[in-house]
Design a protein around this motif. Structure first.
Motif, PDB file in Angstrom:
ATOM      1  N   TYR A 251      -9.779 -49.407 -19.425  1.00  0.00           N
ATOM      2  CA  TYR A 251      -8.488 -49.695 -18.777  1.00  0.00           C
ATOM      3  C   TYR A 251      -8.648 -50.143 -17.323  1.00  0.00           C
ATOM      4  O   TYR A 251      -7.919 -49.658 -16.451  1.00  0.00           O
ATOM      5  CB  TYR A 251      -7.557 -48.472 -18.856  1.00  0.00           C
ATOM      6  CG  TYR A 251      -7.526 -47.836 -20.219  1.00  0.00           C
ATOM      7  CD1 TYR A 251      -6.973 -48.515 -21.302  1.00  0.00           C
ATOM      8  CD2 TYR A 251      -8.087 -46.584 -20.443  1.00  0.00           C
ATOM      9  CE1 TYR A 251      -6.974 -47.943 -22.568  1.00  0.00           C
ATOM     10  CE2 TYR A 251      -8.096 -46.015 -21.718  1.00  0.00           C
ATOM     11  CZ  TYR A 251      -7.530 -46.705 -22.769  1.00  0.00           C
ATOM     12  OH  TYR A 251      -7.535 -46.146 -24.019  1.00  0.00           O
ATOM     13  N   PRO A 252      -9.573 -51.059 -17.017  1.00  0.00           N
ATOM     14  CA  PRO A 252      -9.799 -51.401 -15.608  1.00  0.00           C
ATOM     15  C   PRO A 252      -8.624 -52.129 -14.965  1.00  0.00           C
ATOM     16  O   PRO A 252      -8.527 -52.183 -13.748  1.00  0.00           O
ATOM     17  CB  PRO A 252     -11.033 -52.308 -15.652  1.00  0.00           C
ATOM     18  CG  PRO A 252     -11.012 -52.908 -17.012  1.00  0.00           C
ATOM     19  CD  PRO A 252     -10.441 -51.854 -17.905  1.00  0.00           C
ATOM     20  N   ALA A 253      -7.725 -52.691 -15.786  1.00  0.00           N
ATOM     21  CA  ALA A 253      -6.580 -53.398 -15.197  1.00  0.00           C
ATOM     22  C   ALA A 253      -5.276 -52.633 -15.413  1.00  0.00           C
ATOM     23  O   ALA A 253      -4.200 -53.168 -15.217  1.00  0.00           O
ATOM     24  CB  ALA A 253      -6.468 -54.801 -15.797  1.00  0.00           C
TER      25      ALA A 253
ATOM     26  N   ILE B 228     -10.320 -58.779 -11.898  1.00  0.00           N
ATOM     27  CA  ILE B 228     -11.174 -57.819 -12.604  1.00  0.00           C
ATOM     28  C   ILE B 228     -11.786 -58.451 -13.858  1.00  0.00           C
ATOM     29  O   ILE B 228     -12.972 -58.304 -14.131  1.00  0.00           O
ATOM     30  CB  ILE B 228     -10.371 -56.548 -12.982  1.00  0.00           C
ATOM     31  CG1 ILE B 228      -9.836 -55.859 -11.738  1.00  0.00           C
ATOM     32  CG2 ILE B 228     -11.179 -55.618 -13.884  1.00  0.00           C
ATOM     33  CD1 ILE B 228     -10.654 -54.761 -11.155  1.00  0.00           C
ATOM     34  N   TYR B 229     -10.951 -59.193 -14.647  1.00  0.00           N
ATOM     35  CA  TYR B 229     -11.477 -59.807 -15.874  1.00  0.00           C
ATOM     36  C   TYR B 229     -12.611 -60.774 -15.532  1.00  0.00           C
ATOM     37  O   TYR B 229     -13.628 -60.824 -16.221  1.00  0.00           O
ATOM     38  CB  TYR B 229     -10.381 -60.562 -16.636  1.00  0.00           C
ATOM     39  CG  TYR B 229      -9.203 -59.704 -17.027  1.00  0.00           C
ATOM     40  CD1 TYR B 229      -9.379 -58.363 -17.378  1.00  0.00           C
ATOM     41  CD2 TYR B 229      -7.905 -60.211 -17.050  1.00  0.00           C
ATOM     42  CE1 TYR B 229      -8.314 -57.565 -17.718  1.00  0.00           C
ATOM     43  CE2 TYR B 229      -6.824 -59.411 -17.393  1.00  0.00           C
ATOM     44  CZ  TYR B 229      -7.029 -58.096 -17.725  1.00  0.00           C
ATOM     45  OH  TYR B 229      -5.959 -57.314 -18.058  1.00  0.00           O
ATOM     46  N   ASN B 230     -12.424 -61.537 -14.458  1.00  0.00           N
ATOM     47  CA  ASN B 230     -13.457 -62.505 -14.099  1.00  0.00           C
ATOM     48  C   ASN B 230     -14.704 -61.805 -13.554  1.00  0.00           C
ATOM     49  O   ASN B 230     -15.816 -62.279 -13.742  1.00  0.00           O
ATOM     50  CB  ASN B 230     -12.890 -63.560 -13.146  1.00  0.00           C
ATOM     51  CG  ASN B 230     -11.934 -64.500 -13.891  1.00  0.00           C
ATOM     52  OD1 ASN B 230     -12.216 -64.878 -15.026  1.00  0.00           O
ATOM     53  ND2 ASN B 230     -10.809 -64.838 -13.298  1.00  0.00           N
TER      54      ASN B 230
ATOM     55  N   ASP C  54      -1.393 -55.648 -10.830  1.00  0.00           N
ATOM     56  CA  ASP C  54      -0.583 -56.861 -10.916  1.00  0.00           C
ATOM     57  C   ASP C  54      -1.426 -57.980 -11.528  1.00  0.00           C
ATOM     58  O   ASP C  54      -2.638 -57.869 -11.675  1.00  0.00           O
ATOM     59  CB  ASP C  54      -0.070 -57.275  -9.540  1.00  0.00           C
ATOM     60  CG  ASP C  54      -1.204 -57.519  -8.579  1.00  0.00           C
ATOM     61  OD1 ASP C  54      -1.895 -58.534  -8.750  1.00  0.00           O
ATOM     62  OD2 ASP C  54      -1.417 -56.700  -7.683  1.00  0.00           O
ATOM     63  N   ILE C  55      -0.763 -59.075 -11.840  1.00  0.00           N
ATOM     64  CA  ILE C  55      -1.415 -60.125 -12.621  1.00  0.00           C
ATOM     65  C   ILE C  55      -2.599 -60.741 -11.887  1.00  0.00           C
ATOM     66  O   ILE C  55      -3.651 -60.990 -12.475  1.00  0.00           O
ATOM     67  CB  ILE C  55      -0.370 -61.186 -13.049  1.00  0.00           C
ATOM     68  CG1 ILE C  55      -0.934 -62.069 -14.145  1.00  0.00           C
ATOM     69  CG2 ILE C  55       0.143 -61.994 -11.881  1.00  0.00           C
ATOM     70  CD1 ILE C  55       0.121 -62.625 -15.047  1.00  0.00           C
ATOM     71  N   ASN C  56      -2.468 -60.944 -10.592  1.00  0.00           N
ATOM     72  CA  ASN C  56      -3.546 -61.576  -9.823  1.00  0.00           C
ATOM     73  C   ASN C  56      -4.783 -60.667  -9.804  1.00  0.00           C
ATOM     74  O   ASN C  56      -5.904 -61.101 -10.068  1.00  0.00           O
ATOM     75  CB  ASN C  56      -3.058 -61.854  -8.402  1.00  0.00           C
ATOM     76  CG  ASN C  56      -3.882 -62.925  -7.720  1.00  0.00           C
ATOM     77  OD1 ASN C  56      -4.563 -63.716  -8.377  1.00  0.00           O
ATOM     78  ND2 ASN C  56      -3.848 -62.959  -6.405  1.00  0.00           N
ATOM     79  N   SER C  57      -4.564 -59.377  -9.525  1.00  0.00           N
ATOM     80  CA  SER C  57      -5.671 -58.412  -9.466  1.00  0.00           C
ATOM     81  C   SER C  57      -6.318 -58.243 -10.837  1.00  0.00           C
ATOM     82  O   SER C  57      -7.529 -58.105 -10.946  1.00  0.00           O
ATOM     83  CB  SER C  57      -5.174 -57.057  -8.988  1.00  0.00           C
ATOM     84  OG  SER C  57      -4.524 -57.199  -7.752  1.00  0.00           O
ATOM     85  N   SER C  58      -5.487 -58.252 -11.904  1.00  0.00           N
ATOM     86  CA  SER C  58      -6.029 -58.102 -13.265  1.00  0.00           C
ATOM     87  C   SER C  58      -7.020 -59.219 -13.550  1.00  0.00           C
ATOM     88  O   SER C  58      -8.114 -58.977 -14.068  1.00  0.00           O
ATOM     89  CB  SER C  58      -4.907 -58.156 -14.302  1.00  0.00           C
ATOM     90  OG  SER C  58      -3.995 -57.128 -14.079  1.00  0.00           O
TER      91      SER C  58
ATOM     92  N   LEU D 101     -12.464 -57.685  -3.896  1.00  0.00           N
ATOM     93  CA  LEU D 101     -11.332 -57.378  -4.766  1.00  0.00           C
ATOM     94  C   LEU D 101     -10.003 -57.411  -4.030  1.00  0.00           C
ATOM     95  O   LEU D 101      -8.974 -57.037  -4.582  1.00  0.00           O
ATOM     96  CB  LEU D 101     -11.526 -56.008  -5.424  1.00  0.00           C
ATOM     97  CG  LEU D 101     -12.640 -55.918  -6.457  1.00  0.00           C
ATOM     98  CD1 LEU D 101     -12.679 -54.540  -7.065  1.00  0.00           C
ATOM     99  CD2 LEU D 101     -12.453 -56.944  -7.546  1.00  0.00           C
ATOM    100  N   ASP D 102     -10.033 -57.844  -2.764  1.00  0.00           N
ATOM    101  CA  ASP D 102      -8.784 -58.019  -2.024  1.00  0.00           C
ATOM    102  C   ASP D 102      -7.984 -56.709  -1.983  1.00  0.00           C
ATOM    103  O   ASP D 102      -6.804 -56.670  -2.291  1.00  0.00           O
ATOM    104  CB  ASP D 102      -7.962 -59.123  -2.714  1.00  0.00           C
ATOM    105  CG  ASP D 102      -6.958 -59.753  -1.757  1.00  0.00           C
ATOM    106  OD1 ASP D 102      -7.124 -59.553  -0.547  1.00  0.00           O
ATOM    107  OD2 ASP D 102      -6.019 -60.415  -2.218  1.00  0.00           O
ATOM    108  N   VAL D 103      -8.681 -55.605  -1.622  1.00  0.00           N
ATOM    109  CA  VAL D 103      -8.014 -54.297  -1.522  1.00  0.00           C
ATOM    110  C   VAL D 103      -7.134 -54.295  -0.271  1.00  0.00           C
ATOM    111  O   VAL D 103      -7.596 -54.616   0.820  1.00  0.00           O
ATOM    112  CB  VAL D 103      -9.056 -53.151  -1.440  1.00  0.00           C
ATOM    113  CG1 VAL D 103      -8.373 -51.811  -1.227  1.00  0.00           C
ATOM    114  CG2 VAL D 103      -9.903 -53.102  -2.706  1.00  0.00           C
ATOM    115  N   VAL D 104      -5.842 -53.966  -0.455  1.00  0.00           N
ATOM    116  CA  VAL D 104      -4.914 -53.936   0.688  1.00  0.00           C
ATOM    117  C   VAL D 104      -5.041 -52.588   1.379  1.00  0.00           C
ATOM    118  O   VAL D 104      -4.601 -51.564   0.870  1.00  0.00           O
ATOM    119  CB  VAL D 104      -3.458 -54.169   0.220  1.00  0.00           C
ATOM    120  CG1 VAL D 104      -2.508 -54.142   1.400  1.00  0.00           C
ATOM    121  CG2 VAL D 104      -3.344 -55.494  -0.515  1.00  0.00           C
TER     122      VAL D 104
END
Length: 515
Positions: A434-436, A447-449, A440-444, A395-398
């Protein structure tokens, strides 16, 4: 960087680090009077840190802040108020048992002494000037999320702020409440106030702001005029590469009934009817969306399925994937329900208050889920550590690493840990609420995918979302709740946004047939 004669705030080469993490690096930008500037960036790009320096919560390691062309030293929120800067945070700081007026004047020294009647009059006059709909005497615990936000905004205006910073102001608002907020902000702009909005919702940026400043990984990428840009250009500036804003929706494969909710009703402690005669079926290999205005019973419905609420009537039947054996979840404890593979990933408004423990690191937060049934006092840390590393990578967690306390992560990264933890448990039913939210748009889209991958693996996914566009793009079927009743079940591929909007505000709980 261009200098403006009417710049309210100018930042010059601002840098801020936390240990080895560089949150902001040599950022220079300005905000003008009579302007709405959006600050756009992915989660963890340094947006909130930058604004916290303007509002006196953090102090920059280097660089200058100029207010009205003169250098300012802002070392506390009080200093920021002295410079007429007010910040409205994502998580409100209000006293529940106080009225709006009491919260607004709390801690503020009135020149002519304190009078609640005089304060209420002044609050009414500010409300009238900008178009707020707020009763100064209403208690905070009786308010909706948008009313609480109004209190926070009026609180800074009451103190004379003419530079306003709003952090993710629409994260938990309905479309109607968002429009109302934007009308108020436009009136403030006409009044000559400088307004900064931290956000990642591109369509809102384009409809509201005059200019957009983009941050990426703590660095300033540039400022563009809103009228001369578009979603794909802003996304590319934000992420550093072109990304596709498409949700790949596949057809359900061999859907089988996994969960049947029959005539479920629930009254809360005060006797208020929160759910009334709710019935639906969730199927494996399918995403069932739940739409509704905030507070329509979405939360209680998912908590009831997860065994966290005691229902007055109705059945919740779970069909095991191995043999189709029927289990009534109303007879079971939350832990027994979890062990059947029914998982609830609820991303609450207060991400740290519910779901994660802020002082614990990412590995320990993984263990909260994985080791509820642990036998040994000495818990093996290896599997949760691997799980944490897997979630961080996928999930590319910073984050500097798995041992970082969760409270040190940005809001969006906290959320990825919450959602990733549930998905990693290989559920048979995944309820994602409400997972997103706030991502931000990339992270959302990540999650959807991920939810789509779960669907393709045969999981029954129940998705509660706020964004109707996403519900229509992601879900196979969409159930609409209004005041705790099912007002419709529509096909996600053919339904229109307006049709769902009408069902969301329907009050008679009209019965419709499942598709």
């Amino acid at each position: 960087m261009e200098e403006r004669k009417n710049a309210a705030i100018e930042l010059r080469n601002i840098t801020k680090t936390f240990g080895k993490v560089v949150a902001n690096k040599n950022i220079s930008l300005c905000v003008n009077r009579g302007e709405i500037l959006s600050i756009l960036g992915e989660n963890g790009s340094g947006k909130t840190t930058l604004m916290n320096m303007i509002s006196g919560i953090y102090f920059p390691d280097s660089g200058q802040i100029l207010i009205n062309g003169k250098e300012a030293v802002i070392s506390s929120p009080k200093d920021a108020f002295d410079y007429k800067i007010g910040m409205i945070h994502q998580h409100f700081k209000l006293v529940d048992v106080f009225s709006a007026a009491e919260n607004i004047v709390l801690g503020f020294q009135e020149q002519e002494g304190f009078s609640i009647r005089r304060s209420a009059e002044r609050i009414r006059s500010i409300s009238q000037q900008y178009g707020f709909h707020l009763d100064p005497m209403k208690k905070v615990y009786e308010m909706s999320v948008s009313e609480k936000q109004m209190v926070e905004i009026i609180k800074v205006l009451y103190r004379g702020a003419d530079i306003l910073i709003l952090d993710e102001p629409t994260a938990v608002l309905t479309p109607q409440e968002t429009r109302n907020l934007f009308d108020i902000l436009r009136r403030m702009r006409e009044d000559g106030k400088a307004i900064v909005i931290i956000t990642h919702k591109l369509h809102e940026v384009l409809s509201l702001s005059d200019r957009v400043a983009v941050l990426r990984k703590g660095e300033y990428i540039g400022t563009v005029e809103t009228a001369k840009t578009n979603e794909s250009e802003l996304t590319e500036m934000m992420v550093g590469k072109k990304i596709s804003l498409n949700i790949e929706r596949s057809l359900p494969k061999e859907p089988k009934d996994r969960l049947a909710v029959k005539n479920v009703s629930y009254k809360d402690r005060n006797g208020v009817q929160v759910l009334k005669d709710v019935s639906f079926t969730a199927r494996s290999g399918e995403i069932l969306g739940i739409a509704g205005i905030a507070g329509s019973g979405q939360r209680e419905l998912l908590e009831a399925i997860a065994g966290l609420l005691e229902l007055q009537e109705g059945e919740i039947l779970y069909y095991a994937p191995e043999d189709g054996k029927e289990n009534n979840l109303r007879d079971k404890t939350p832990l027994q329900i979890r062990n059947l593979g029914v998982r609830l990933s609820f991303v609450p408004e207060d991400r740290l208050g519910m779901g994660l423990v802020g002082n614990m690191d990412i590995t320990d937060n993984m263990m909260l889920r994985s080791y509820r049934s642990g036998k040994s006092v000495f818990v093996k840390r290896r599997p949760p550590k691997e799980l944490a590393e897997h979630v961080i990578q996928q999930l590319d967690v910073v984050t500097p690493g798995v041992s970082t306390p969760v409270r040190r992560l940005s809001g969006g990264n906290v959320q990825k840990v919450l959602v990733g933890r549930e998905i990693a448990s290989s559920p048979t039913v995944l309820m994602a609420a409400y997972p997103a939210r706030g991502l931000d748009i990339n992270s959302s889209y990540l999650i959807y995918n991920l939810l789509n991958q779960q669907k393709q693996a045969g999981v029954a996914v129940i998705f509660v979302g706020e964004d109707l566009d996403v519900l229509l793009e992601l879900c196979d079927r969409i159930m609409v709740l209004s005041s705790g009743r099912v007002t419709g079940m529509v096909d996600g591929r053919t339904a229109a946004k307006e049709q769902i909007g009408i069902l969301m505000t329907k009050t008679d709980g009209g019965k419709t047939h499942e598709q």
